[in-house]
Design a protein around this motif. Structure first.
Motif, PDB file in Angstrom:
ATOM      1  N   ASP A  87      16.679  -2.509   3.197  1.00 54.42           N
ATOM      2  CA  ASP A  87      16.548  -3.762   3.930  1.00 54.42           C
ATOM      3  C   ASP A  87      17.721  -4.679   3.655  1.00 54.42           C
ATOM      4  OD1 ASP A  87      15.377  -5.659   5.608  1.00 54.42           O
ATOM      5  OD2 ASP A  87      13.395  -5.170   4.868  1.00 54.42           O
ATOM      6  N   VAL A  88      17.850  -5.682   4.510  1.00 53.85           N
ATOM      7  CA  VAL A  88      18.904  -6.688   4.358  1.00 53.85           C
ATOM      8  C   VAL A  88      18.679  -7.461   3.048  1.00 53.85           C
ATOM      9  CG1 VAL A  88      19.326  -6.895   6.819  1.00 53.85           C
ATOM     10  CG2 VAL A  88      17.558  -8.315   5.765  1.00 53.85           C
ATOM     11  N   PRO A  89      19.695  -8.132   2.528  1.00 55.01           N
ATOM     12  CA  PRO A  89      19.549  -8.849   1.257  1.00 55.01           C
ATOM     13  C   PRO A  89      18.442  -9.911   1.295  1.00 55.01           C
ATOM     14  CG  PRO A  89      21.858  -8.689   1.856  1.00 55.01           C
ATOM     15  CD  PRO A  89      21.086  -8.170   3.020  1.00 55.01           C
ATOM     16  N   GLY A  90      17.846 -10.122   0.146  1.00 58.26           N
ATOM     17  CA  GLY A  90      16.914 -11.243  -0.019  1.00 58.26           C
ATOM     18  C   GLY A  90      15.553 -11.062   0.605  1.00 58.26           C
ATOM     19  N   THR A  91      15.104  -9.840   0.793  1.00 59.01           N
ATOM     20  CA  THR A  91      13.787  -9.632   1.404  1.00 59.01           C
ATOM     21  C   THR A  91      12.735  -9.201   0.371  1.00 59.01           C
ATOM     22  OG1 THR A  91      14.689  -7.492   2.086  1.00 59.01           O
ATOM     23  CG2 THR A  91      14.483  -9.177   3.781  1.00 59.01           C
ATOM     24  N   GLY A  92      13.089  -9.307  -0.902  1.00 54.14           N
ATOM     25  CA  GLY A  92      12.084  -9.073  -1.940  1.00 54.14           C
ATOM     26  C   GLY A  92      12.029  -7.656  -2.491  1.00 54.14           C
ATOM     27  N   LYS A  93      13.036  -6.840  -2.206  1.00 55.93           N
ATOM     28  CA  LYS A  93      13.010  -5.443  -2.655  1.00 55.93           C
ATOM     29  C   LYS A  93      12.972  -5.346  -4.184  1.00 55.93           C
ATOM     30  CE  LYS A  93      16.944  -4.417  -0.512  1.00 55.93           C
ATOM     31  NZ  LYS A  93      17.219  -5.673   0.201  1.00 55.93           N
ATOM     32  N   THR A  94      13.933  -6.018  -4.814  1.00 60.00           N
ATOM     33  CA  THR A  94      14.012  -5.925  -6.273  1.00 60.00           C
ATOM     34  C   THR A  94      12.768  -6.536  -6.917  1.00 60.00           C
ATOM     35  OG1 THR A  94      16.413  -6.014  -6.121  1.00 60.00           O
ATOM     36  CG2 THR A  94      15.458  -6.491  -8.276  1.00 60.00           C
ATOM     37  N   VAL A  95      12.331  -7.663  -6.382  1.00 62.68           N
ATOM     38  CA  VAL A  95      11.157  -8.336  -6.963  1.00 62.68           C
ATOM     39  C   VAL A  95       9.920  -7.448  -6.860  1.00 62.68           C
ATOM     40  CG1 VAL A  95       9.554 -10.260  -6.632  1.00 62.68           C
ATOM     41  CG2 VAL A  95      12.025 -10.689  -6.697  1.00 62.68           C
ATOM     42  N   LEU A  96       9.758  -6.754  -5.734  1.00 59.60           N
ATOM     43  CA  LEU A  96       8.590  -5.881  -5.560  1.00 59.60           C
ATOM     44  C   LEU A  96       8.580  -4.776  -6.621  1.00 59.60           C
ATOM     45  CD1 LEU A  96       6.115  -4.960  -3.900  1.00 59.60           C
ATOM     46  CD2 LEU A  96       7.660  -3.647  -2.462  1.00 59.60           C
ATOM     47  N   ILE A  97       9.740  -4.172  -6.843  1.00 55.89           N
ATOM     48  CA  ILE A  97       9.819  -3.078  -7.818  1.00 55.89           C
ATOM     49  C   ILE A  97       9.616  -3.607  -9.237  1.00 55.89           C
ATOM     50  CG2 ILE A  97      11.338  -1.298  -8.786  1.00 55.89           C
ATOM     51  CD1 ILE A  97      12.569  -1.135  -5.890  1.00 55.89           C
ATOM     52  N   LYS A  98      10.209  -4.782  -9.492  1.00 59.28           N
ATOM     53  CA  LYS A  98      10.045  -5.408 -10.800  1.00 59.28           C
ATOM     54  C   LYS A  98       8.561  -5.721 -11.043  1.00 59.28           C
ATOM     55  CE  LYS A  98      12.417  -9.091 -13.135  1.00 59.28           C
ATOM     56  NZ  LYS A  98      13.293 -10.258 -12.952  1.00 59.28           N
ATOM     57  N   ALA A  99       7.895  -6.183  -9.995  1.00 61.92           N
ATOM     58  CA  ALA A  99       6.470  -6.524 -10.121  1.00 61.92           C
ATOM     59  C   ALA A  99       5.657  -5.279 -10.460  1.00 61.92           C
ATOM     60  CB  ALA A  99       5.968  -7.163  -8.828  1.00 61.92           C
ATOM     61  N   LEU A 100       5.994  -4.151  -9.835  1.00 57.40           N
ATOM     62  CA  LEU A 100       5.276  -2.906 -10.138  1.00 57.40           C
ATOM     63  C   LEU A 100       5.541  -2.483 -11.583  1.00 57.40           C
ATOM     64  CD1 LEU A 100       3.521  -0.529  -9.131  1.00 57.40           C
ATOM     65  CD2 LEU A 100       5.637   0.663  -8.581  1.00 57.40           C
ATOM     66  N   ALA A 101       6.805  -2.573 -11.983  1.00 54.62           N
ATOM     67  CA  ALA A 101       7.159  -2.169 -13.347  1.00 54.62           C
ATOM     68  C   ALA A 101       6.425  -3.030 -14.371  1.00 54.62           C
ATOM     69  CB  ALA A 101       8.663  -2.272 -13.541  1.00 54.62           C
ATOM     70  N   ARG A 102       6.346  -4.329 -14.099  1.00 54.28           N
ATOM     71  CA  ARG A 102       5.667  -5.231 -15.031  1.00 54.28           C
ATOM     72  C   ARG A 102       4.162  -5.021 -15.055  1.00 54.28           C
ATOM     73  NH1 ARG A 102       7.731 -10.468 -16.960  1.00 54.28           N
ATOM     74  NH2 ARG A 102       9.985 -10.266 -16.924  1.00 54.28           N
ATOM     75  N   SER A 103       3.634  -4.481 -13.961  1.00 54.20           N
ATOM     76  CA  SER A 103       2.184  -4.295 -13.874  1.00 54.20           C
ATOM     77  C   SER A 103       1.708  -3.079 -14.652  1.00 54.20           C
ATOM     78  CB  SER A 103       1.759  -4.137 -12.411  1.00 54.20           C
ATOM     79  OG  SER A 103       2.147  -5.267 -11.677  1.00 54.20           O
ATOM     80  N   LYS A 138       0.836  -1.208   0.000  1.00 49.55           N
ATOM     81  CA  LYS A 138       0.000   0.000   0.000  1.00 49.55           C
ATOM     82  C   LYS A 138       0.873   1.260   0.000  1.00 49.55           C
ATOM     83  CE  LYS A 138      -3.572   0.098   2.976  1.00 49.55           C
ATOM     84  NZ  LYS A 138      -4.429  -0.486   4.041  1.00 49.55           N
ATOM     85  N   LEU A 139       1.982   1.193   0.720  1.00 50.49           N
ATOM     86  CA  LEU A 139       2.891   2.355   0.738  1.00 50.49           C
ATOM     87  C   LEU A 139       3.481   2.597  -0.639  1.00 50.49           C
ATOM     88  CD1 LEU A 139       4.847   1.926   4.120  1.00 50.49           C
ATOM     89  CD2 LEU A 139       2.958   3.482   3.610  1.00 50.49           C
ATOM     90  N   LEU A 140       3.834   1.508  -1.318  1.00 48.10           N
ATOM     91  CA  LEU A 140       4.415   1.652  -2.660  1.00 48.10           C
ATOM     92  C   LEU A 140       3.392   2.260  -3.624  1.00 48.10           C
ATOM     93  CD1 LEU A 140       6.874   1.086  -4.485  1.00 48.10           C
ATOM     94  CD2 LEU A 140       5.903  -1.155  -4.968  1.00 48.10           C
TER      95      LEU A 140
END
Ligand SMILES: Nc1ncnc2c1ncn2[C@@H]1O[C@H](COP(=O)(O)OP(=O)(O)OP(=O)(O)O)[C@@H](O)[C@H]1O
Ligand SMILES: [Mg+2]
Length: 319
Positions: A47-63, A31-33
């Motif tokens: 955040d520390v590595p591997g917590t889904g940061k890149t995937v979350l942004i990629k998911a937004l870009a793909r959407s 919701k914040l994003l």
């Protein structure tokens, strides 16, 4: 009007579903994003590595049907690697601008604190003004333009701490954190074959996002709630534990984000609770504590909690 509102909310809902299908158990963070997206604000995910940061942004870009670029920051990255360069074209006997990755709708700047201060400052102009200057020429960025940066708080070796001026340009900063046990198992199952982000379909285009951004401006902010925002920000400048309080830019960021947050929840007016929810991710990275306060165990979160306790919440809402 009502029909439009329903269609708007459907877009928000589809975006939310897309993101939630990739990053599990992080509804509030998603919701914040989306708040940042609709308020046109930039986001820093720490955040520390591997917590889904890149995937979350990629998911937004793909959407979103639009342009998406990614910069992996490192100390060798030059400002022109971001903005683009003017190259002399012998046949045309003139300089031709070759645009850099910043000329996009969604820019993922991975590990931003690994770029040198000089390169980071090339991003400043883009973030604030939505244009870049190369060899004295001004180039407008496409709209919407959203910078989503990640940084890792643990790994300080070979990093350049973001200057305060740069931090102030991020509308929101937040972290994702670990999923809980049941969610972590669900994640394992959901990614056992292909990652859900790989099969994500766009659910909105840039025109629709721009239209939603426009509508956010019309969300109603009652005078009492506006004054509540001002009082919170001003209190951060008076608090004894706080060395640097929040800027007037953060007053505007909090106001705009609160409207977007209300909007994605299907409300056409801001509640004091919207403001309360957004205070930590909006003000947290813009204030600095006195070293004595830090030594006494005060944190930015506890200082903000103390600020909030001292500001009177408006009770009588007209709607
Ligand atoms: N809450 C979550 N829900 C679903 N998947 C998750 C979650 N947290 C982490 N993952 C998964 O963990 C993997 C690593 O995520 P990602 O690459 O986005 O991490 P990162 O935070 O960008 O790490 P780094 O800081 O190292 O770049 C991905 O497969 C991602 O889907
Ligand atoms: Mg990453």
């Amino acid at each position: 009007m009502e029909g439009n509102r329903k269609a708007d909310l459907e877009i928000v809902q589809r975006l939310q579903n897309n993101l939630e299908s990739c990053i599990l158990g992080k509804r509030e963070e998603i919701k914040l994003l989306l708040t940042a997206l609709l308020a046109g604000g930039h986001v820093l995910l720490e955040d520390v590595p591997g917590t889904g940061k890149t995937v979350l942004i990629k998911a937004l870009a793909r959407s979103i049907k639009g342009q998406y670029r990614r910069i992996q920051c490192n100390p060798d990255l030059l400002p022109t690697d971001i903005t683009g360069v003017s190259i002399y074209h012998p046949k045309m006997e003139s300089f031709v601008f070759r645009p850099g990755p910043v000329m996009t709708n969604i820019l993922l700047t991975d590990e931003i604190n690994r770029a040198t201060t000089k390169t980071q400052s090339a991003l400043l102009e883009a973030m604030e003004e939505h244009h870049v200057t190369v060899d004295g020429e001004l180039y407008e960025l496409p709209e919407p333009f959203l910078l989503l940066a990640t940084q890792n708080p643990i790994d300080f070796e070979g990093t350049y701490v973001l200057p305060e001026a740069q931090l102030d340009r991020f509308m929101l900063k937040f972290s994702l954190g670990y999923p809980d046990e049941a969610t972590e198992y669900r994640m394992l199952v959901s990614q056992s074959k292909v990652h859900p982000v790989e099969t994500l379909e766009p659910v909105a285009d840039t025109e629709q996002i721009l239209a939603l951004q426009q509508k956010v401006h019309d969300i109603y902010l009652e005078e009492e709630v506006g004054k509540y925002i001002v009082n919170i920000v001003r209190k951060t400048r008076e608090h004894p534990s706080i060395f640097l309080g929040a800027s007037p830019r953060s007053t505007l960021a909090l106001t705009h984000a609160a409207k977007a947050y209300a909007f994605i929840q299907g409300r056409d007016f801001v509640l004091p609770d919207d403001v309360k929810t957004l205070v930590p991710p909006i003000l947290g990275h813009r204030i600095l504590l006195h070293s004595e306060a830090r030594l006494e165990g005060m944190t930015v979160s506890s200082a903000l909690r103390s600020v909030m306790e001292q500001v009177k919440v408006p009770v009588r809402m007209q709607r």
